[in-house]
Design an enzyme around this catalytic site. Structure first.
Site, PDB file in Angstrom:
ATOM      1  N   SER A   1       0.854  -1.192   0.000  1.00 34.54           N
ATOM      2  CA  SER A   1       0.000   0.000   0.000  1.00 34.54           C
ATOM      3  C   SER A   1       0.892   1.244   0.000  1.00 34.54           C
ATOM      4  O   SER A   1       2.119   1.157   0.057  1.00 34.54           O
ATOM      5  CB  SER A   1      -0.909  -0.024   1.226  1.00 34.54           C
ATOM      6  OG  SER A   1      -1.779  -1.135   1.186  1.00 34.54           O
ATOM      7  N   GLY A   2       0.244   2.404  -0.055  1.00 32.42           N
ATOM      8  CA  GLY A   2       0.998   3.656  -0.108  1.00 32.42           C
ATOM      9  C   GLY A   2       1.114   4.223  -1.503  1.00 32.42           C
ATOM     10  O   GLY A   2       1.741   5.263  -1.700  1.00 32.42           O
TER      11      GLY A   2
ATOM     12  N   HIS B   1       9.262   3.544  -3.592  1.00 35.08           N
ATOM     13  CA  HIS B   1       9.375   3.065  -2.205  1.00 35.08           C
ATOM     14  C   HIS B   1      10.491   3.808  -1.481  1.00 35.08           C
ATOM     15  O   HIS B   1      11.153   3.261  -0.613  1.00 35.08           O
ATOM     16  CB  HIS B   1       9.665   1.564  -2.176  1.00 35.08           C
ATOM     17  CG  HIS B   1       8.617   0.738  -2.838  1.00 35.08           C
ATOM     18  ND1 HIS B   1       8.889  -0.106  -3.892  1.00 35.08           N
ATOM     19  CD2 HIS B   1       7.292   0.644  -2.614  1.00 35.08           C
ATOM     20  CE1 HIS B   1       7.779  -0.699  -4.280  1.00 35.08           C
ATOM     21  NE2 HIS B   1       6.786  -0.260  -3.524  1.00 35.08           N
TER      22      HIS B   1
ATOM     23  N   GLY C   1       0.279  33.793   2.010  1.00 32.13           N
ATOM     24  CA  GLY C   1       1.619  33.375   1.600  1.00 32.13           C
ATOM     25  C   GLY C   1       2.104  33.867   0.257  1.00 32.13           C
ATOM     26  O   GLY C   1       3.198  33.501  -0.173  1.00 32.13           O
TER      27      GLY C   1
END
Length: 590
Positions: free
Chosen positions: A56-57, A225, A422
């Site tokens: 996942s991710g 990764h 900003g």
């Protein structure tokens, strides 16, 4: 440093929580929490099933592509960790069917071993269906050359999503397992992907990464990764320089290490382009990447048959993007699928939350827009000219003010991140650079102050934009009118008295368009103080404006950007109003 803050219940339950949420969004799906398998509830078991998965991710990949017209199931591991063979086997069982199952994985050792082991166990236990499971490994990364990759080969990146889509659409049409396998395998071999990041990502529940990129660096060729890339560049190049470098990785055939795709560079190459957000890029920036990529491919005479852009395969919150190209078959390539078939499968609808809308046609060449009028294109005011007593000194003062604003940009921006949105420092810098450009082009000379000030008003309008740009533009337009009126329509040399009358008139006109009155913690505070004190001399007026700008630290915000900011924050930080500080910077430099 990578962003290390996350919103979640518990890092250990994040994957299950996320997949449960996905199934709430897409009611086609069913979720098996113990095995982290998401699969289609209404699966047509007369058609080939497609399974993908991995760590996942990378959302929306993999589970975000499960749905009609694409994938049948996704097996999800923990963040950046392959699922176990038990999980994968459960996924195979859940989509078991009469037509067969195709497993698609990215080229990572853990995914290949765990998905492969599950496939082999299934074949051993289901002897009659051993030929009903096929396996494809997709490796599209071109950053790792042949020598470095060795036997392992190319890593799998965002290009695998295009294989999911094409294979899934073909399976939905009722094609056989062999047909789906052959087309998917062919497409997988024609993809090249390269990624670039401003920083690495952070995995929830882990310590901060040991290394990070400096504020002026980018990294090319990094993995999804957190694997390091093969090149760092500093300073960060503009897209006009970065995109050609990235496309060289994919398209050059003279590079023996990375010439993975058989481009012929004869003006007849056709590609599908995927611009993928790695998780932390704004849509605004991704749009700029799309434009730069399309223009560079056009320069190289590489045809773009389809252009896709969006968030397809992330590396959590990594601020970066990847480019993927699929080199399409030519008409004389009899061993390949037909180009029209590949494109029709890509265009076929897919009912999944992860697949973004795409145009089922090549991108058109946009019609050039008419250029915005610049200061040099502005019609000079009719009537008698008002000249500066010393035009050269006037230009010197104007340039000092502009340079002071450019130098102060970072500090004003810092203030505005606390007291506003900003952008104040960048807005003022853009206006200052626009004025200096017109001075260099001799479009602002000091010999015609009315025309010069109108030109500055136009720069504030076009180059600055936003609230500050409008206020400055109104003030300078009114100042030009005030000078004309004070001179009585006759040729004149600007005197302190003329300036004084014009300043009062400009402030009065500005007040008709803004409710801000001092003290209001806005740029009006120092501007009004300057105008009020001007009759006593320039030095005293600047001193009064400076004091008013400093005083905004202690003023309750009644208007402007700070009115929406927590008053306790402003009181604690003691930051002055950024717009007021910009006026102070200009006047002190003058």
């Amino acid at each position: 440093m990578a962003l290390q803050k996350h919103l979640l219940n518990d890092a250990d339950t994040l994957v299950v929580d996320s997949l449960t949420g996905l199934c709430a969004v897409n009611n086609q799906l069913t979720f098996d929490p113990p095995n982290k398998v998401v699969y289609r509830s209404n699966l047509d078991r007369s058609k080939v099933a497609l399974i993908c998965g991995g760590g996942s991710g990378h959302e929306p990949s993999h589970a975000g592509f499960v749905g009609e017209g694409m994938l049948s199931a996704a097996v999800c591991g923990n963040v950046f960790a392959s699922p176990t063979p038990t999980q994968v086997r459960r996924g195979i069982d859940l989509v078991e069917n009469d037509a067969g199952t195709l497993i698609l994985v990215k080229n990572y050792t853990g995914d290949i071993l765990n998905f492969g082991l599950a496939a082999e166990q299934y074949a051993a236990e289901q002897a009659g269906k051993s030929d009903k499971v096929k396996f494809i490994v997709v490796g599209d990364d071109v950053a790792v050359g042949r020598t470095q990759g060795g036997m392992v080969g190319r890593r799998g990146l965002a290009g695998v999503v295009l294989v999911y889509k094409i294979a899934g659409a073909l399976a939905a049409q009722g094609a056989s397992l062999d047909e789906v396998f052959n087309v998917a395998q062919w497409v997988a071999g024609r993809i090249g992907t390269i990624g670039v990041g401003l920083e690495h990502c952070h995995v929830p529940g882990t310590a901060a990464p040991a290394s990070s990129l400096s504020p002026t660096e980018i990294e090319i060729g990094l993995g999804i990764h957190n694997e390091s890339g093969n090149k760092r560049l500093s300073p960060i190049p503009p897209l006009s320089e970065l995109i050609p470098l990235l496309l060289d990785y994919i398209t050059l055939t003279t590079d023996a290490e990375r010439g993975f795709l058989p481009f012929k560079h004869d003006g007849k190459d056709e590609v599908v382009v995927l611009v993928n957000n790695l998780g932390g890029m704004s849509e605004l920036e991704i749009g700029g990447v799309v434009r730069a990529t399309r223009e560079e491919l056009s320069q190289r005479q590489i045809g773009v048959s389809r252009m896709l852009a969006g968030t397809f395969m992330t590396s959590l919150n990594m601020p970066g993007f990847s480019l993927s190209l699929v080199l399409l078959p030519r008409a004389d390539d009899t061993a390949a699928p037909k180009q029209s078939n590949i494109l029709s499968l890509l265009d076929a609808p897919a009912q999944t939350p992860g697949w973004k809308w795409t145009a089922a046609a090549p991108p058109i060449t946009p019609t050039p827009l008419a250029p915005v009028a610049t200061a040099s294109a502005v019609k000079r005011a009719s009537g008698a000219q008002v000249a500066a007593p010393d035009p050269a000194a006037f230009l010197d003062a104007l340039q000092r003010a502009c340079k002071a604003l450019v130098a102060a940009e970072s500090e004003i921006t810092r203030m505005d991140t606390i007291a506003g949105d900003g952008d104040c420092g960048l807005t003022l810098k853009a206006g200052a650079q626009g004025v200096m450009k017109e001075i260099d082009a001799q479009n602002i000379t000091g010999k015609d102050l009315v025309g010069d000030i109108v030109a500055i008003a136009k720069i504030a309008q076009n180059d600055m934009g936003g609230t500050s740009g409008a206020l400055y533009s109104i003030f300078f337009s009114a100042l030009a009118q005030g000078l004309q009126a004070a001179a009585g329509g006759k040729p004149a040399t600007a005197s302190p008295e003329l300036w004084g009358e014009a300043l009062v008139a400009a402030r009065t006109k500005l007040y008709t368009y803004t409710r801000a009155r001092p003290p209001s913690r806005t740029l009006v505070d120092p501007l009004a103080a300057f105008v009020d004190a001007y009759s006593g001399g320039l030095a005293g007026a600047v001193k009064a404006a400076t004091a008013a700008a400093e005083h905004t630290r202690d003023v309750d915000a009644k208007a402007g950007r700070s009115a929406y900011v927590d008053a306790e924050v402003l009181s604690r930080e003691k930051v002055p109003d950024p717009g007021a500080w910009g006026v102070k910077t200009i006047l002190e430099a003058l």
